[in-house]
Design an enzyme around this catalytic site. Sequence first.
Site, PDB file in Angstrom:
ATOM      1  N   ASP A   1      -9.880  -5.289  -4.315  1.00 45.42           N
ATOM      2  CA  ASP A   1      -9.296  -4.396  -3.310  1.00 45.42           C
ATOM      3  C   ASP A   1     -10.295  -3.257  -3.027  1.00 45.42           C
ATOM      4  OD1 ASP A   1      -7.765  -2.319  -1.978  1.00 45.42           O
ATOM      5  OD2 ASP A   1      -5.949  -3.286  -2.718  1.00 45.42           O
TER       6      ASP A   1
ATOM      7  N   SER B   1       0.845  -1.196   0.000  1.00 45.18           N
ATOM      8  CA  SER B   1       0.000   0.000   0.000  1.00 45.18           C
ATOM      9  C   SER B   1       0.884   1.251   0.000  1.00 45.18           C
ATOM     10  CB  SER B   1      -0.969  -0.066   1.186  1.00 45.18           C
ATOM     11  OG  SER B   1      -2.030   0.832   1.039  1.00 45.18           O
TER      12      SER B   1
ATOM     13  N   HIS C   1      -7.317  -6.065   0.072  1.00 40.95           N
ATOM     14  CA  HIS C   1      -6.136  -5.205   0.220  1.00 40.95           C
ATOM     15  C   HIS C   1      -4.949  -5.976   0.820  1.00 40.95           C
ATOM     16  CE1 HIS C   1      -4.424  -1.238  -0.012  1.00 40.95           C
ATOM     17  NE2 HIS C   1      -4.132  -1.201   1.279  1.00 40.95           N
TER      18      HIS C   1
END
Length: 180
Positions: free
Chosen positions: A135, A72, A162
């Site tokens: 996601d 991320s 995610h």
Amino acid sequence: METKVVIIPGNGAGDVHCANWYGWAHKTLNKSNITCLLENMPDPVTAKESVWIPFMRDKLNCDEHTVIIGHSSGAEAAMRYAETNTVKGLILVSACVTDLGDDLEKASGYYNRPWEWDHIKSNTKFIVQFGSTDDPFIPWSEQQLVADGLASDLQQFDDRGHFQNSHFPELINVVNKHIN
């Protein structure tokens, strides 16, 4: 010199050893005699580039013998780091190219200029990317833009969200493939 792995977490992860798959991957890699570093990052919520990049360079000693795993916000940090620094490889998880209209992401500083895809590619020996079409935070189109820009080895899933699970065996397989 021996290859090492450095895990750069997403922002807001709290104690990274207890968040998502980070601690599990750290332990798994170190148990298999692969040096792996995992540290709580400074400025863990905003994840400012101006704080994280020097930390990666000066504290984590990311260099040409380092494989950076970025998740991320950590993926964006890894990409920006590789624009100006040589690393052995990048493994990007849930990467994106814009702040997605989020003020906190905008404040990080990663998205205020174009990505230097060619520099990133020339400063790495390999780039693997994990992304999932489901996601909830990063649209697939964003992940695809990263894959297109970097010509990464894209590992596409449709059921990982995610990538916030406690285990991530595919990640360990990719690390082993590129280190051993």
